[in-house]
Design an enzyme around this catalytic site. Sequence first.
Site: not given
Ligand code: ADP
Length: 216
Positions: A13, A88, A127, A162, A173
Amino acid sequence: MKLILLGAPGAGKGTVAKLLTRIDGSVQISTGDILRAAIRDDTELGKQAKDYMNRGELVPDSLIMNIMGERLKEGDCKNGYLLDGFPRTIPQAEGLKVLLKNMGEKLDMVVELQVPKDEILDRLTTRRTCSNPDCQAIYNTKSKPSKVEGICDICGSPTIQRDDETVKAITTRLETYDNQTAPLVDFYRNEGLLISVDGTSTDSVINAIKGSLGKS
Ligand code: ADP
Protein backbone atom coordinates in the site's frame (compact mmCIF):
# COMPACT_ATOMS: atom_id res chain seq x y z
CA MET A 1 -7.85 11.23 -7.02
CA LYS A 2 -9.43 10.09 -3.79
CA LEU A 3 -8.58 6.47 -3.15
CA ILE A 4 -8.44 3.92 -0.38
CA LEU A 5 -5.67 1.35 -0.66
CA LEU A 6 -6.73 -1.85 1.03
CA GLY A 7 -4.55 -4.88 1.61
CA ALA A 8 -2.74 -6.97 4.19
CA PRO A 9 0.41 -5.61 5.85
CA GLY A 10 3.18 -5.92 3.29
CA ALA A 11 0.79 -5.89 0.31
CA GLY A 12 2.48 -2.74 -0.95
CA LYS A 13 0.00 0.00 0.00
CA GLY A 14 2.74 2.46 0.97
CA THR A 15 4.86 1.82 -2.12
CA VAL A 16 1.86 2.19 -4.45
CA ALA A 17 0.66 5.33 -2.63
CA LYS A 18 4.08 7.00 -2.99
CA LEU A 19 4.11 6.28 -6.74
CA LEU A 20 0.54 7.56 -7.20
CA THR A 21 1.33 10.90 -5.51
CA ARG A 22 3.66 11.65 -8.42
CA ILE A 23 0.82 11.38 -10.95
CA ASP A 24 -1.46 14.23 -9.88
CA GLY A 25 -0.28 15.75 -6.61
CA SER A 26 -2.63 13.76 -4.40
CA VAL A 27 -1.18 13.29 -0.91
CA GLN A 28 -0.45 9.98 0.80
CA ILE A 29 -2.10 9.74 4.20
CA SER A 30 -0.73 6.82 6.19
CA THR A 31 -2.21 6.38 9.66
CA GLY A 32 0.76 4.08 10.47
CA ASP A 33 3.23 6.90 9.60
CA ILE A 34 1.22 9.42 11.64
CA LEU A 35 1.23 7.07 14.64
CA ARG A 36 4.95 6.26 14.33
CA ALA A 37 5.71 10.02 14.20
CA ALA A 38 3.63 10.50 17.38
CA ILE A 39 5.61 7.73 19.12
CA ARG A 40 8.90 9.31 18.03
CA ASP A 41 7.79 12.72 19.31
CA ASP A 42 6.49 11.08 22.49
CA THR A 43 3.12 12.88 22.24
CA GLU A 44 0.01 11.85 24.17
CA LEU A 45 -1.24 10.06 21.03
CA GLY A 46 2.09 8.24 20.72
CA LYS A 47 1.93 7.08 24.33
CA GLN A 48 -1.58 5.72 23.82
CA ALA A 49 -0.75 3.94 20.54
CA LYS A 50 2.69 2.48 21.22
CA ASP A 51 1.87 -0.79 23.01
CA TYR A 52 -0.94 -1.74 20.63
CA MET A 53 1.35 -1.14 17.65
CA ASN A 54 4.32 -3.07 18.98
CA ARG A 55 2.06 -6.04 19.67
CA GLY A 56 0.70 -5.85 16.11
CA GLU A 57 -2.83 -4.99 17.27
CA LEU A 58 -5.00 -2.14 16.03
CA VAL A 59 -5.14 1.07 18.02
CA PRO A 60 -8.68 2.04 19.13
CA ASP A 61 -11.05 3.38 16.47
CA SER A 62 -11.75 6.56 18.46
CA LEU A 63 -8.07 7.63 18.30
CA ILE A 64 -7.90 6.96 14.58
CA MET A 65 -11.15 8.80 13.81
CA ASN A 66 -9.90 11.88 15.70
CA ILE A 67 -6.67 11.84 13.67
CA MET A 68 -8.45 11.43 10.34
CA GLY A 69 -11.17 13.98 11.09
CA GLU A 70 -8.43 16.61 11.47
CA ARG A 71 -6.13 15.35 8.70
CA LEU A 72 -8.75 15.35 5.93
CA LYS A 73 -9.53 19.02 6.63
CA GLU A 74 -5.95 20.13 5.91
CA GLY A 75 -5.31 22.22 2.79
CA ASP A 76 -3.08 19.69 1.03
CA CYS A 77 -6.05 17.31 0.68
CA LYS A 78 -7.64 19.63 -1.91
CA ASN A 79 -5.87 17.85 -4.81
CA GLY A 80 -6.91 14.42 -3.56
CA TYR A 81 -5.59 11.79 -1.20
CA LEU A 82 -4.48 8.18 -1.07
CA LEU A 83 -5.56 6.58 2.18
CA ASP A 84 -2.94 4.00 3.14
CA GLY A 85 -3.84 1.93 6.21
CA PHE A 86 -7.20 3.59 6.88
CA PRO A 87 -9.97 2.53 7.27
CA ARG A 88 -9.07 -0.78 8.91
CA THR A 89 -12.33 -1.74 10.62
CA ILE A 90 -16.02 -1.52 9.71
CA PRO A 91 -16.63 1.24 12.33
CA GLN A 92 -13.77 3.26 10.78
CA ALA A 93 -15.31 2.80 7.31
CA GLU A 94 -18.71 3.93 8.63
CA GLY A 95 -16.98 6.89 10.32
CA LEU A 96 -15.22 7.83 7.09
CA LYS A 97 -18.52 7.75 5.23
CA VAL A 98 -19.94 10.34 7.63
CA LEU A 99 -16.79 12.51 7.45
CA LEU A 100 -16.87 12.53 3.65
CA LYS A 101 -20.60 13.24 3.53
CA ASN A 102 -20.14 16.22 5.86
CA MET A 103 -17.33 17.54 3.65
CA GLY A 104 -19.35 16.94 0.46
CA GLU A 105 -16.70 14.60 -0.94
CA LYS A 106 -16.80 11.23 -2.70
CA LEU A 107 -14.18 8.50 -3.09
CA ASP A 108 -13.19 7.52 -6.64
CA MET A 109 -12.55 3.92 -5.68
CA VAL A 110 -11.16 1.43 -3.21
CA VAL A 111 -8.27 -0.66 -4.49
CA GLU A 112 -7.69 -4.07 -2.95
CA LEU A 113 -4.10 -5.28 -3.40
CA GLN A 114 -4.11 -9.08 -3.49
CA VAL A 115 -0.85 -10.79 -2.55
CA PRO A 116 -0.44 -14.47 -1.54
CA LYS A 117 0.25 -15.11 2.18
CA ASP A 118 3.68 -16.70 1.71
CA GLU A 119 4.87 -13.72 -0.32
CA ILE A 120 3.51 -11.33 2.35
CA LEU A 121 5.47 -13.09 5.10
CA ASP A 122 8.61 -13.04 3.01
CA ARG A 123 8.20 -9.33 2.22
CA LEU A 124 7.60 -8.31 5.83
CA THR A 125 10.61 -10.06 7.27
CA THR A 126 12.92 -8.62 4.59
CA ARG A 127 11.50 -5.05 4.62
CA ARG A 128 13.71 -2.18 5.74
CA THR A 129 12.55 1.42 6.19
CA CYS A 130 14.60 4.62 6.18
CA SER A 131 14.79 5.90 9.75
CA ASN A 132 14.61 9.56 8.66
CA PRO A 133 11.01 10.65 9.40
CA ASP A 134 11.01 13.02 6.40
CA CYS A 135 12.11 10.24 4.01
CA GLN A 136 10.79 6.83 5.09
CA ALA A 137 11.90 5.21 1.82
CA ILE A 138 11.14 1.49 1.71
CA TYR A 139 13.71 -1.17 0.78
CA ASN A 140 13.80 -4.94 0.72
CA THR A 141 16.95 -6.90 1.45
CA LYS A 142 16.08 -9.37 -1.34
CA SER A 143 14.14 -7.55 -4.06
CA LYS A 144 15.14 -3.89 -3.58
CA PRO A 145 18.30 -3.56 -1.47
CA SER A 146 19.81 -0.13 -0.85
CA LYS A 147 23.10 0.45 -2.72
CA VAL A 148 25.05 0.40 0.56
CA GLU A 149 23.67 -2.11 3.05
CA GLY A 150 21.88 -0.38 5.93
CA ILE A 151 22.06 3.12 4.40
CA CYS A 152 19.24 4.92 2.56
CA ASP A 153 20.03 5.71 -1.11
CA ILE A 154 18.03 8.93 -0.97
CA CYS A 155 19.08 10.65 2.25
CA GLY A 156 21.98 8.60 3.68
CA SER A 157 20.22 7.81 6.99
CA PRO A 158 20.34 4.29 8.45
CA THR A 159 17.64 1.88 7.26
CA ILE A 160 15.94 -0.09 10.02
CA GLN A 161 13.51 -2.91 10.71
CA ARG A 162 10.34 -1.55 12.36
CA ASP A 163 9.54 -2.54 15.96
CA ASP A 164 6.45 -4.43 14.73
CA GLU A 165 8.46 -6.47 12.22
CA THR A 166 9.24 -9.35 14.56
CA VAL A 167 7.77 -12.73 13.56
CA LYS A 168 5.37 -12.62 16.54
CA ALA A 169 4.05 -9.13 15.77
CA ILE A 170 3.83 -9.93 12.05
CA THR A 171 1.72 -13.02 12.81
CA THR A 172 -0.64 -10.92 14.95
CA ARG A 173 -0.85 -8.21 12.27
CA LEU A 174 -1.85 -10.77 9.64
CA GLU A 175 -4.51 -12.29 11.93
CA THR A 176 -5.79 -8.82 12.76
CA TYR A 177 -6.06 -8.10 9.04
CA ASP A 178 -8.09 -11.26 8.39
CA ASN A 179 -10.43 -10.68 11.33
CA GLN A 180 -10.95 -6.93 11.31
CA THR A 181 -9.90 -5.45 7.97
CA ALA A 182 -10.72 -8.10 5.34
CA PRO A 183 -14.50 -7.55 5.90
CA LEU A 184 -14.01 -4.12 4.30
CA VAL A 185 -13.62 -5.84 0.93
CA ASP A 186 -17.33 -6.81 0.98
CA PHE A 187 -18.29 -3.48 2.53
CA TYR A 188 -16.80 -1.53 -0.39
CA ARG A 189 -17.96 -4.07 -2.98
CA ASN A 190 -21.50 -3.37 -1.77
CA GLU A 191 -20.85 0.35 -2.10
CA GLY A 192 -19.83 -0.26 -5.74
CA LEU A 193 -16.36 1.17 -5.16
CA LEU A 194 -14.11 -1.90 -5.10
CA ILE A 195 -11.51 -2.93 -7.63
CA SER A 196 -9.26 -5.91 -6.82
CA VAL A 197 -5.82 -6.06 -8.40
CA ASP A 198 -2.96 -8.54 -8.38
CA GLY A 199 -0.47 -6.90 -6.02
CA THR A 200 2.54 -9.03 -6.87
CA SER A 201 3.79 -6.46 -9.43
CA THR A 202 3.74 -2.77 -8.46
CA ASP A 203 3.80 -1.65 -12.11
CA SER A 204 0.69 -3.61 -12.98
CA VAL A 205 -1.08 -2.21 -9.90
CA ILE A 206 -0.33 1.36 -11.01
CA ASN A 207 -1.49 0.62 -14.57
CA ALA A 208 -4.71 -1.02 -13.36
CA ILE A 209 -5.49 2.02 -11.17
CA LYS A 210 -4.74 4.46 -13.99
CA GLY A 211 -6.97 2.42 -16.32
CA SER A 212 -9.88 2.35 -13.87
CA LEU A 213 -9.60 6.08 -13.11
CA GLY A 214 -9.70 6.81 -16.82
CA LYS A 215 -13.00 4.97 -17.07
CA SER A 216 -14.68 6.49 -13.99
P1 ADP B 1 1.09 -2.30 7.87
O1 ADP B 1 -0.01 -2.03 6.88
O2 ADP B 1 2.33 -2.80 7.23
O3 ADP B 1 0.65 -3.13 9.04
P2 ADP B 1 0.92 0.41 8.99
O4 ADP B 1 2.05 1.34 9.06
O5 ADP B 1 -0.23 0.75 8.13
O6 ADP B 1 1.58 -0.97 8.55
O7 ADP B 1 0.35 0.14 10.47
C1 ADP B 1 1.17 -0.19 11.56
C2 ADP B 1 0.36 -0.30 12.83
O8 ADP B 1 -0.25 0.97 13.14
C3 ADP B 1 -0.80 -1.28 12.81
O9 ADP B 1 -0.41 -2.59 13.11
C4 ADP B 1 -1.72 -0.69 13.89
O10 ADP B 1 -1.26 -1.00 15.19
C5 ADP B 1 -1.54 0.81 13.71
N1 ADP B 1 -2.55 1.39 12.78
C6 ADP B 1 -2.28 2.00 11.59
N2 ADP B 1 -3.42 2.41 11.00
C7 ADP B 1 -4.44 2.04 11.82
C8 ADP B 1 -5.86 2.15 11.75
N3 ADP B 1 -6.48 2.73 10.70
N4 ADP B 1 -6.59 1.64 12.79
C9 ADP B 1 -5.99 1.06 13.84
N5 ADP B 1 -4.67 0.91 13.96
C10 ADP B 1 -3.88 1.39 12.97
